[in-house]
Design a protein around this motif. Structure first.
Motif, PDB file in Angstrom:
ATOM      1  N   UNK A 145      -0.563   0.568  -5.557  1.00  0.00           N
ATOM      2  CA  UNK A 145      -1.697  -0.035  -4.869  1.00  0.00           C
ATOM      3  C   UNK A 145      -2.028   0.741  -3.607  1.00  0.00           C
ATOM      4  N   UNK A 146      -3.289   0.664  -3.195  1.00  0.00           N
ATOM      5  CA  UNK A 146      -3.731   1.207  -1.912  1.00  0.00           C
ATOM      6  C   UNK A 146      -4.570   0.112  -1.267  1.00  0.00           C
ATOM      7  N   UNK A 184      -4.102  -9.754  -3.395  1.00  0.00           N
ATOM      8  CA  UNK A 184      -5.091  -9.290  -4.376  1.00  0.00           C
ATOM      9  C   UNK A 184      -6.423  -8.928  -3.728  1.00  0.00           C
ATOM     10  N   UNK A 185      -6.771  -9.597  -2.644  1.00  0.00           N
ATOM     11  CA  UNK A 185      -8.042  -9.309  -1.963  1.00  0.00           C
ATOM     12  C   UNK A 185      -8.000  -8.021  -1.141  1.00  0.00           C
ATOM     13  N   UNK A 186      -6.824  -7.648  -0.670  1.00  0.00           N
ATOM     14  CA  UNK A 186      -6.713  -6.505   0.244  1.00  0.00           C
ATOM     15  C   UNK A 186      -6.227  -5.213  -0.409  1.00  0.00           C
ATOM     16  N   UNK A 187      -5.684  -5.297  -1.613  1.00  0.00           N
ATOM     17  CA  UNK A 187      -5.175  -4.110  -2.298  1.00  0.00           C
ATOM     18  C   UNK A 187      -6.027  -3.778  -3.515  1.00  0.00           C
ATOM     19  N   UNK A 201       0.851  -1.188   0.000  1.00  0.00           N
ATOM     20  CA  UNK A 201       0.000   0.000   0.000  1.00  0.00           C
ATOM     21  C   UNK A 201       0.888   1.239   0.000  1.00  0.00           C
ATOM     22  N   UNK A 202       0.627   2.154  -0.939  1.00  0.00           N
ATOM     23  CA  UNK A 202       1.457   3.359  -1.020  1.00  0.00           C
ATOM     24  C   UNK A 202       1.140   4.350   0.105  1.00  0.00           C
ATOM     25  N   UNK A 203       0.078   4.098   0.879  1.00  0.00           N
ATOM     26  CA  UNK A 203      -0.252   4.971   2.007  1.00  0.00           C
ATOM     27  C   UNK A 203       0.363   4.449   3.305  1.00  0.00           C
TER      28      UNK A 203
END
Length: 95
Positions: free
Chosen positions: A75-76, A64-67, A55-57
């Motif tokens: 991805x976030x 794949x399910x969480x991003x 995640x870039x944050x």
């Protein structure tokens, strides 16, 4: 007798259910039930699947399910979106 696919020196006693590697006791993560390689690359959000990026944050590895892919290379995680730290419609971080 099979030899550990990771250290290549000790007898393999376990087979990783994720990647199929045969590993010794030292290279098996008993808490997660997978080899050490898979354990280190698992999704840090759900812990169920191998990660595909981060995640870039918040910087956590995710599957794949969480991003959610927001650019061809970025991805976030759904958690950051849910918490309002990123708006999908504007494609900009609001941290």
């Amino acid at each position: 007798m099979k030899v550990c696919d990771i250290c290549e020196s000790k007898p393999a006693k376990y087979k990783c259910p994720v990647c199929g590697r045969y590993v010794c006791e030292d290279d098996f993560d008993f808490n997660k039930g997978v080899c050490k390689v898979c354990s280190e690359t698992m999704c840090e959000i759900c812990g169920k699947y191998p990660s595909i990026g981060y995640c870039m944050i918040c910087g956590r590895n995710g599957c794949e399910d969480c991003l959610i892919q927001v650019t061809p290379v970025s991805y976030v995680c759904k958690e950051c979106i849910r918490q309002g730290r990123y708006r999908l419609e504007t494609w900009q971080s609001i941290s």
